[in-house]
Motif scaffolding. Structure first.
Motif, PDB file in Angstrom:
ATOM      1  N   GLN A 104       0.976  -0.936   0.129  1.00 18.97           N
ATOM      2  CA  GLN A 104       0.312   0.111   0.263  1.00 18.97           C
ATOM      3  C   GLN A 104       0.949   1.648  -0.236  1.00 18.97           C
ATOM      4  OE1 GLN A 104      -2.705   0.262   3.066  1.00 18.97           O
ATOM      5  NE2 GLN A 104      -2.575   2.763   3.158  1.00 18.97           N
ATOM      6  N   ARG A 105       1.983   1.239   1.275  1.00 13.70           N
ATOM      7  CA  ARG A 105       2.980   2.077   1.222  1.00 13.70           C
ATOM      8  C   ARG A 105       3.828   2.803  -0.359  1.00 13.70           C
ATOM      9  NH1 ARG A 105       4.931   3.594   7.449  1.00 13.70           N
ATOM     10  NH2 ARG A 105       2.471   3.123   8.245  1.00 13.70           N
ATOM     11  N   PHE A 106       4.107   1.657  -1.034  1.00 15.42           N
ATOM     12  CA  PHE A 106       4.364   2.352  -2.201  1.00 15.42           C
ATOM     13  C   PHE A 106       4.180   1.388  -4.114  1.00 15.42           C
ATOM     14  CE2 PHE A 106       8.338   1.567   1.692  1.00 15.42           C
ATOM     15  CZ  PHE A 106       8.703   2.747   0.161  1.00 15.42           C
ATOM     16  N   SER A 107       2.511   1.826  -3.805  1.00 14.45           N
ATOM     17  CA  SER A 107       2.016   1.663  -4.830  1.00 14.45           C
ATOM     18  C   SER A 107       1.673   2.279  -6.069  1.00 14.45           C
ATOM     19  CB  SER A 107       0.450   1.636  -4.265  1.00 14.45           C
ATOM     20  OG  SER A 107       0.303   2.768  -3.978  1.00 14.45           O
ATOM     21  N   ASP A 108       2.242   3.352  -5.816  1.00 15.33           N
ATOM     22  CA  ASP A 108       2.970   4.831  -6.750  1.00 15.33           C
ATOM     23  C   ASP A 108       4.397   4.475  -7.369  1.00 15.33           C
ATOM     24  OD1 ASP A 108       4.280   5.215  -3.972  1.00 15.33           O
ATOM     25  OD2 ASP A 108       4.477   7.211  -4.394  1.00 15.33           O
ATOM     26  N   ALA A 109       4.964   2.962  -6.955  1.00 12.21           N
ATOM     27  CA  ALA A 109       6.468   3.214  -7.283  1.00 12.21           C
ATOM     28  C   ALA A 109       6.316   1.586  -8.221  1.00 12.21           C
ATOM     29  CB  ALA A 109       7.314   2.800  -6.317  1.00 12.21           C
ATOM     30  N   GLU A 110       6.970   1.756  -9.018  1.00 16.21           N
ATOM     31  CA  GLU A 110       7.762   0.703  -9.778  1.00 16.21           C
ATOM     32  C   GLU A 110       8.221   0.171  -9.612  1.00 16.21           C
ATOM     33  OE1 GLU A 110       8.796  -0.801 -14.016  1.00 16.21           O
ATOM     34  OE2 GLU A 110       7.921   1.625 -14.445  1.00 16.21           O
ATOM     35  N   ILE A 111       8.345  -0.924  -8.980  1.00 18.29           N
ATOM     36  CA  ILE A 111       8.931  -1.734  -8.011  1.00 18.29           C
ATOM     37  C   ILE A 111       9.581  -3.780  -8.738  1.00 18.29           C
ATOM     38  CG2 ILE A 111      10.173  -3.403  -6.395  1.00 18.29           C
ATOM     39  CD1 ILE A 111       8.432  -0.824  -4.364  1.00 18.29           C
ATOM     40  N   THR A 112      11.208  -3.595  -9.915  1.00 18.21           N
ATOM     41  CA  THR A 112      11.314  -4.713 -10.114  1.00 18.21           C
ATOM     42  C   THR A 112      11.610  -6.171  -9.304  1.00 18.21           C
ATOM     43  OG1 THR A 112      12.990  -3.856 -11.073  1.00 18.21           O
ATOM     44  CG2 THR A 112      11.275  -3.454 -12.815  1.00 18.21           C
ATOM     45  N   LYS A 113      12.481  -4.927  -7.858  1.00 16.40           N
ATOM     46  CA  LYS A 113      12.803  -6.229  -7.215  1.00 16.40           C
ATOM     47  C   LYS A 113      13.058  -6.139  -6.154  1.00 16.40           C
ATOM     48  CE  LYS A 113      15.919  -8.764 -10.429  1.00 16.40           C
ATOM     49  NZ  LYS A 113      16.928  -8.999 -10.503  1.00 16.40           N
ATOM     50  N   ILE A 114      13.564  -6.892  -5.020  1.00 14.14           N
ATOM     51  CA  ILE A 114      12.659  -6.819  -3.669  1.00 14.14           C
ATOM     52  C   ILE A 114      14.489  -7.422  -2.664  1.00 14.14           C
ATOM     53  CG2 ILE A 114      12.212  -7.128  -1.057  1.00 14.14           C
ATOM     54  CD1 ILE A 114       9.597  -6.467  -2.683  1.00 14.14           C
ATOM     55  N   LEU A 115      15.075  -6.066  -2.225  1.00 13.16           N
ATOM     56  CA  LEU A 115      16.630  -6.407  -1.905  1.00 13.16           C
ATOM     57  C   LEU A 115      16.708  -6.395  -0.841  1.00 13.16           C
ATOM     58  CD1 LEU A 115      19.185  -7.079  -3.002  1.00 13.16           C
ATOM     59  CD2 LEU A 115      19.485  -4.272  -2.430  1.00 13.16           C
ATOM     60  N   THR A 116      17.424  -7.053   0.134  1.00 10.13           N
ATOM     61  CA  THR A 116      17.877  -7.199   1.920  1.00 10.13           C
ATOM     62  C   THR A 116      18.671  -8.243   2.066  1.00 10.13           C
ATOM     63  OG1 THR A 116      15.914  -7.768   3.946  1.00 10.13           O
ATOM     64  CG2 THR A 116      16.443  -9.640   2.024  1.00 10.13           C
TER      65      THR A 116
END
Length: 189
Positions: A44-56
Motif C-alpha cells: 500500500q505504501r509503495f503502490s505509487d512506485a514501479e518495483i522490479t526487485k526487492i533487496l534485503t
C-alpha cells in the motif's frame, strides 16, 4: 501500523544497549500472519512506485522480504554476508557495520541478479544507525539500478540512521518508529 506496535509492546523485550528483542515474532521465530499484514502495508505504501526487485540482507530481512514480494509479484534478492561456492562470477560488494553484532562485514550480490534496469525496494527488519541501508544502497548504485525506497519494519527514531538517510533523499517507510524505550516503556512516534 497499530498491529505491529501492539505486538512490539506485548512481546518485545528491551535489553541493555538499546537492543529491542523481537525474536519471538519477527526475526527468529516468524509470525507469518503478521508478515502478511506487513507485506500488505508495504504494498500500500509503495503502490505509487514501479518495483522490479526487492533487496534485503541476510538473514533477518529475508522472511519479511519474501512475504512482501508476493504482494508486488517480484523476486527477492538478498545480500550475502559471505562469499560461497554457490556464487560464481562477478559480484557487487559493500561494507556494513552491524549495530546488534558490533562488527563490520562485507555484503555481496551476484551481478546477474541486480541490473541497471532494476527499480529496487529495500526491505529490512530494523533501521538504527543506517549502516545496512547504506550498504544495500551502495550495491544498488554499483549496479546502476534505481533505489525506489526502503520499507522498514521497526525504526529506532532515537538513533541517527533514519534522519541521515532521509536527508540524503531516500524514501523510507517505517511501520513502527520508536521514539524512546526503556525497561518500563516504549514510546512510538
Amino acid at each position: 501500523m497499530q498491529l505491529l506496535m501492539d505486538r512490539i509492546c506485548r512481546d518485545g523485550k528491551i535489553r541493555e544497549g538499546n537492543v529491542l528483542k523481537v525474536d519471538s515474532f519477527l526475526n527468529h521465530q516468524m509470525d507469518i500472519e503478521l508478515f502478511a499484514a506487513i507485506g500488505q502495508e508495504f504494498k500500500q505504501r509503495f503502490s505509487d512506485a514501479e518495483i522490479t526487485k526487492i533487496l534485503t540482507i541476510e538473514a533477518s530481512g529475508i522472511g519479511i522480504a519474501c512475504i512482501t514480494a508476493q504482494y508486488f509479484g517480484v523476486p527477492v534478492v538478498f545480500a550475502k554476508k559471505n562469499k560461497t561456492k554457490n556464487i560464481a562470477g562477478d559480484v557487487y560488494t559493500s561494507q556494513v557495520e552491524s549495530f546488534t553484532h558490533a562488527r563490520s562485514y562485507d555484503i555481496l550480490v551476484a551481478k546477474e541478479f541486480l541490473t541497471q534496469e532494476d527499480k529496487v525496494l529495500i526491505i529490512d527488519d530494523f533501521l538504527a544507525n543506517g549502516s545496512a541501508l547504506l550498504g544495500l544502497s551502495a550495491l544498488i548504485r554499483h549496479a546502476g539500478a534505481t533505489l525506489v525506497g526502503a520499507g522498514i519494519v521497526i525504526e529506532k527514531g532515537f538513533q541517527p540512521g533514519g534522519t541521515m538517510l532521509r536527508k540524503q533523499g531516500v524514501r523510507i517507510e517505517s511501520l513502527a518508529i520508536i521514539e524512546s524505550m526503556d525497561q518500563n516503556e516504549i514510546v512510538f512516534r
